[in-house]
Design a protein around this motif. Structure first.
Motif, PDB file in Angstrom:
ATOM      1  N   SER A 404      16.390  14.144 -21.961  1.00 46.18           N
ATOM      2  CA  SER A 404      17.417  14.199 -21.002  1.00 46.18           C
ATOM      3  C   SER A 404      18.975  14.370 -21.502  1.00 46.18           C
ATOM      4  O   SER A 404      19.275  13.367 -22.498  1.00 46.18           O
ATOM      5  N   TRP A 405      19.469  15.373 -21.371  1.00 41.67           N
ATOM      6  CA  TRP A 405      20.819  15.517 -22.375  1.00 41.67           C
ATOM      7  C   TRP A 405      21.912  15.009 -21.486  1.00 41.67           C
ATOM      8  O   TRP A 405      22.568  15.779 -20.728  1.00 41.67           O
ATOM      9  N   ASP A 406      22.211  13.767 -21.274  1.00 37.10           N
ATOM     10  CA  ASP A 406      23.272  13.198 -20.803  1.00 37.10           C
ATOM     11  C   ASP A 406      23.947  12.171 -21.570  1.00 37.10           C
ATOM     12  O   ASP A 406      23.243  11.792 -22.527  1.00 37.10           O
ATOM     13  N   ALA A 407      25.152  11.674 -21.210  1.00 39.78           N
ATOM     14  CA  ALA A 407      25.666  10.716 -22.060  1.00 39.78           C
ATOM     15  C   ALA A 407      25.068   9.691 -22.427  1.00 39.78           C
ATOM     16  O   ALA A 407      24.967   9.213 -23.550  1.00 39.78           O
ATOM     17  N   GLU A 408      24.470   8.892 -21.462  1.00 37.96           N
ATOM     18  CA  GLU A 408      23.794   7.775 -21.844  1.00 37.96           C
ATOM     19  C   GLU A 408      22.605   7.914 -22.822  1.00 37.96           C
ATOM     20  O   GLU A 408      22.601   6.970 -23.643  1.00 37.96           O
ATOM     21  N   SER A 409      21.884   8.762 -22.568  1.00 34.38           N
ATOM     22  CA  SER A 409      20.653   9.069 -23.259  1.00 34.38           C
ATOM     23  C   SER A 409      21.216   9.406 -24.839  1.00 34.38           C
ATOM     24  O   SER A 409      20.584   9.018 -25.938  1.00 34.38           O
ATOM     25  N   LEU A 410      22.130  10.107 -24.757  1.00 32.95           N
ATOM     26  CA  LEU A 410      22.754  10.658 -26.168  1.00 32.95           C
ATOM     27  C   LEU A 410      23.531   9.230 -26.774  1.00 32.95           C
ATOM     28  O   LEU A 410      23.081   9.334 -28.068  1.00 32.95           O
ATOM     29  N   LYS A 411      23.808   8.375 -26.276  1.00 36.34           N
ATOM     30  CA  LYS A 411      24.525   7.438 -26.821  1.00 36.34           C
ATOM     31  C   LYS A 411      23.404   6.489 -27.349  1.00 36.34           C
ATOM     32  O   LYS A 411      23.312   5.947 -28.566  1.00 36.34           O
ATOM     33  N   SER A 412      22.336   6.095 -26.543  1.00 32.34           N
ATOM     34  CA  SER A 412      21.217   5.492 -27.024  1.00 32.34           C
ATOM     35  C   SER A 412      20.663   5.766 -28.232  1.00 32.34           C
ATOM     36  O   SER A 412      20.058   5.244 -29.013  1.00 32.34           O
ATOM     37  N   THR A 413      20.316   7.385 -28.050  1.00 31.22           N
ATOM     38  CA  THR A 413      19.505   7.766 -29.208  1.00 31.22           C
ATOM     39  C   THR A 413      20.290   7.829 -30.348  1.00 31.22           C
ATOM     40  O   THR A 413      19.701   7.532 -31.448  1.00 31.22           O
ATOM     41  N   LEU A 414      21.611   8.157 -30.282  1.00 30.00           N
ATOM     42  CA  LEU A 414      22.475   8.019 -31.815  1.00 30.00           C
ATOM     43  C   LEU A 414      22.608   6.571 -32.267  1.00 30.00           C
ATOM     44  O   LEU A 414      22.478   6.109 -33.361  1.00 30.00           O
ATOM     45  N   GLU A 415      22.570   5.423 -31.234  1.00 33.52           N
ATOM     46  CA  GLU A 415      22.626   4.179 -31.613  1.00 33.52           C
ATOM     47  C   GLU A 415      21.561   3.660 -32.245  1.00 33.52           C
ATOM     48  O   GLU A 415      21.480   2.843 -33.412  1.00 33.52           O
ATOM     49  N   ALA A 416      20.219   4.355 -31.982  1.00 31.19           N
ATOM     50  CA  ALA A 416      19.054   3.963 -32.666  1.00 31.19           C
ATOM     51  C   ALA A 416      19.038   4.332 -34.097  1.00 31.19           C
ATOM     52  O   ALA A 416      18.388   4.132 -34.807  1.00 31.19           O
ATOM     53  N   VAL A 417      19.647   5.731 -34.033  1.00 34.32           N
ATOM     54  CA  VAL A 417      19.609   6.414 -35.698  1.00 34.32           C
ATOM     55  C   VAL A 417      20.428   5.475 -36.413  1.00 34.32           C
ATOM     56  O   VAL A 417      20.191   5.503 -37.566  1.00 34.32           O
ATOM     57  N   GLY A 418      21.367   5.147 -35.819  1.00 34.10           N
ATOM     58  CA  GLY A 418      22.587   4.131 -36.753  1.00 34.10           C
ATOM     59  C   GLY A 418      21.836   2.764 -36.976  1.00 34.10           C
ATOM     60  O   GLY A 418      21.973   2.291 -38.297  1.00 34.10           O
ATOM     61  N   ALA A 419      21.067   2.283 -36.225  1.00 32.45           N
ATOM     62  CA  ALA A 419      20.164   0.964 -36.392  1.00 32.45           C
ATOM     63  C   ALA A 419      19.569   1.029 -37.549  1.00 32.45           C
ATOM     64  O   ALA A 419      19.240   0.102 -38.273  1.00 32.45           O
ATOM     65  N   GLU A 420      18.753   2.240 -37.502  1.00 34.76           N
ATOM     66  CA  GLU A 420      17.724   2.227 -38.608  1.00 34.76           C
ATOM     67  C   GLU A 420      18.325   2.273 -40.020  1.00 34.76           C
ATOM     68  O   GLU A 420      17.650   1.974 -40.841  1.00 34.76           O
ATOM     69  N   ARG A 421      19.618   2.624 -40.039  1.00 29.80           N
ATOM     70  CA  ARG A 421      20.294   2.543 -41.338  1.00 29.80           C
ATOM     71  C   ARG A 421      21.440   1.442 -41.375  1.00 29.80           C
ATOM     72  O   ARG A 421      22.136   1.327 -42.186  1.00 29.80           O
ATOM     73  N   GLY A 422      21.231   0.465 -40.384  1.00 27.36           N
ATOM     74  CA  GLY A 422      22.102  -0.694 -40.395  1.00 27.36           C
ATOM     75  C   GLY A 422      23.774  -0.356 -40.149  1.00 27.36           C
ATOM     76  O   GLY A 422      24.476  -1.179 -40.578  1.00 27.36           O
ATOM     77  N   LEU A 423      23.761   0.636 -39.476  1.00 28.17           N
ATOM     78  CA  LEU A 423      25.072   0.931 -39.156  1.00 28.17           C
ATOM     79  C   LEU A 423      25.313   0.687 -37.423  1.00 28.17           C
ATOM     80  O   LEU A 423      24.708   0.990 -36.582  1.00 28.17           O
ATOM     81  N   LYS A 424      26.760   0.258 -37.334  1.00 31.00           N
ATOM     82  CA  LYS A 424      27.211   0.000 -36.023  1.00 31.00           C
ATOM     83  C   LYS A 424      27.416   1.440 -35.380  1.00 31.00           C
ATOM     84  O   LYS A 424      27.688   2.557 -36.086  1.00 31.00           O
ATOM     85  N   LEU A 425      27.462   1.580 -33.990  1.00 28.21           N
ATOM     86  CA  LEU A 425      27.660   2.836 -33.414  1.00 28.21           C
ATOM     87  C   LEU A 425      28.886   3.481 -33.724  1.00 28.21           C
ATOM     88  O   LEU A 425      28.940   4.772 -34.122  1.00 28.21           O
ATOM     89  N   GLY A 426      30.084   2.753 -34.026  1.00 32.35           N
ATOM     90  CA  GLY A 426      31.380   3.436 -34.425  1.00 32.35           C
ATOM     91  C   GLY A 426      31.079   4.303 -35.647  1.00 32.35           C
ATOM     92  O   GLY A 426      31.694   5.495 -35.833  1.00 32.35           O
ATOM     93  N   LYS A 427      30.458   3.595 -36.823  1.00 32.61           N
ATOM     94  CA  LYS A 427      30.380   4.477 -38.002  1.00 32.61           C
ATOM     95  C   LYS A 427      29.168   5.580 -37.971  1.00 32.61           C
ATOM     96  O   LYS A 427      29.440   6.553 -38.530  1.00 32.61           O
ATOM     97  N   THR A 428      28.191   5.390 -36.853  1.00 34.09           N
ATOM     98  CA  THR A 428      27.396   6.464 -36.865  1.00 34.09           C
ATOM     99  C   THR A 428      27.858   7.537 -36.260  1.00 34.09           C
ATOM    100  O   THR A 428      27.516   8.698 -36.687  1.00 34.09           O
TER     101      THR A 428
END
Length: 469
Positions: A404-428
């Motif tokens: 689903s290409w919507d703002a909420e899904s995009l946010k949660s997906t990028l948060e997960a990408v950052g978390a795998e690298r120890g990054l907060k959302l702002g840095k990601t």
């Protein structure tokens, strides 16, 4: 008696914000008194006047709410030249004026000072008219001239300190002082509301009114408008053209509101008020005596408040000149056919909370309408550091398979990408924002990506990744 006020600008340049304030004050006073607002264009300086400046005055008045057809005029001072000359002749014939052929150097030689005024040398020498013979008003030797001023009380001037001033030049053409008085008489002006810089001329003009046998108007001299250094606003030094503020994207309502606060305030602890309140509460006798500071930062903040108060549909309409390139100084960086009205409508409410002038809409939304974003190189250098390439690869891979290409899904997906690298959302999200929009700041990222769409988002992220190779 019907109150008649006038606004009398000269068409010699852009429309000064101080003049706009005077126009509004005259306009409101006339409405409050059930009177008439008269527009007179003082166009006798032929060397400096241009038709486009006159049109600029009319357009600027339209913009701030003094629309054509709602006032008397415009009249043109040049059309009254015959009356000016006739008044000068009457003053001479009655003995209230005399001819003088003294040059400035002559006066200086007699007085021994370049700072001393005219010494009345030709008062009783019987010089007649002729080339180079200026006509001077015979100021009374004794007594005082009392100016009745709605703001300043009754300023009093000793007549002996007022020199015999010129009312017509050596070629016979009347000077501003006389022309202004004759025009006001002809038009039945009852109240003259203008800036305090004209106060030194007022006793001279009042003497002319009396010498011509007409009761002077009631005066009101409002405080001069100054810059942050408390210097009078200057066209050569300061940003004073009303048109410049209009073209930058200031709203007429915000400008009206702010201009009326230069020297006056509505009741209560408030500044941003409906125009109807200003029209109801404004009082000339409540205007301050001290200079009025024109604070552009404060005006900008005012404008932001007015923008945020617009219904979204009105905000969208207000932005159109900058989005479509019509009626603005600088065209947008995209072609008209590239503009997507639906895409803008989708982000308009977000943009509305982030801009203070309408022209700021362009850098906030340009990424939506360009084939590729305009990259801010400083932002790129600051953001695209070690690890950014890997982060973009991971984000692209995650976004490619997003259901689903919507703002909420995009946010949660990028948060997960950052978390795998120890990054907060702002840095990601920082590298993704620069890759997609070209900037480090702007509209909320995930809502922007939703409107931009999957294909264009991924194309830009891949292009940024290749640039990092």
């Amino acid at each position: 008696m019907t109150v008649r006020v006038r606004f009398a600008p000269s068409p010699t340049g852009m429309f000064h914000v101080g003049g706009a304030r005077s126009a509004l004050q005259n306009w409101i006073y006339a409405k409050q008194q059930g009177g008439v607002f008269v527009l007179r264009i003082e166009d006798t300086d032929a060397a400096r006047n241009k038709p486009e400046w006159t049109e600029g005055i009319l357009s600027a008045l339209d913009w701030i709410g003094i629309s054509r057809g709602s006032y008397e005029g415009p009249y043109f001072q040049s059309a009254n030249a015959g009356e000016h000359r006739a008044a000068a002749a009457r003053l001479h014939d009655s003995g209230r004026a005399y001819y003088c052929d003294c040059t400035r150097e002559d006066v200086q030689a007699r007085t021994g000072s370049q700072y001393q005024g005219y010494d009345g040398y030709h008062r009783d020498r019987g010089l007649g008219p002729g080339p180079g013979h200026a006509l001077r008003f015979r100021t009374p030797d004794e007594g005082v001239t009392v100016v009745v001023d709605l703001i300043r009380g009754e300023p009093t001037f000793e007549n002996k300190l007022i020199e015999d001033f010129v009312i017509a030049r050596g070629d016979g053409s009347p000077v501003f002082l006389l022309a202004n008085v004759v025009d006001d008489m002809t038009m039945g002006i009852t109240h003259v509301i203008r800036a305090e810089e004209h106060l030194p001329n007022t006793p001279k003009q009042q003497l002319l009114w009396e010498a011509l046998g007409v009761k002077p108007p009631i005066w009101a001299h409002v405080p001069v408008v100054v810059n942050e250094k408390r210097q009078k606003l200057s066209k050569r030094r300061d940003k004073v053209a009303l048109e410049a503020y209009r073209d930058e994207g200031y709203l007429a309502g915000a400008m009206r509101n702010y201009l009326m606060l230069l020297g006056w305030a509505p009741s209560g602890d408030r500044e941003i008020v409906p125009w109807s309140v200003i029209e109801d509460e404004f009082r000339l006798d409540e205007v301050n005596l001290s200079s009025a500071f024109f604070d552009e930062k404060k005006l900008r903040a005012f404008n932001g408040e007015y923008i945020r108060a617009l219904p979204v549909a009105e905000f969208i309409d207000a932005c159109q000149p900058w989005l479509t390139g019509s009626g603005t100084i600088a065209p947008p960086p995209w072609q008209p056919e590239e503009f997507d009205a639906d895409a803008f409508a989708a982000v308009a409410a977000l943009a509305q909370t982030r801009i203070t002038v309408l022209s700021e809409i362009v850098p906030n939304v340009d990424f939506l309408f360009l084939a590729s974003p305009l990259i801010d190189e400083a932002a790129w250098a600051k953001t695209m550091k070690d690890g950014s390439a890997e982060l973009l690869d991971a984000a692209v891979a995650a976004f490619e398979t997003l259901e689903s290409w919507d703002a909420e899904s995009l946010k949660s997906t990028l948060e997960a990408v950052g978390a795998e690298r120890g990054l907060k959302l702002g840095k990601t999200q920082a590298p993704v924002r620069v890759a997609v929009t070209g900037r480090t700041v702007g509209l909320p990222l995930f809502e922007s990506l939703e409107v931009l769409g999957r294909e264009r988002t991924l194309t830009r992220m891949r292009a940024a990744r290749l640039r990092l190779v």
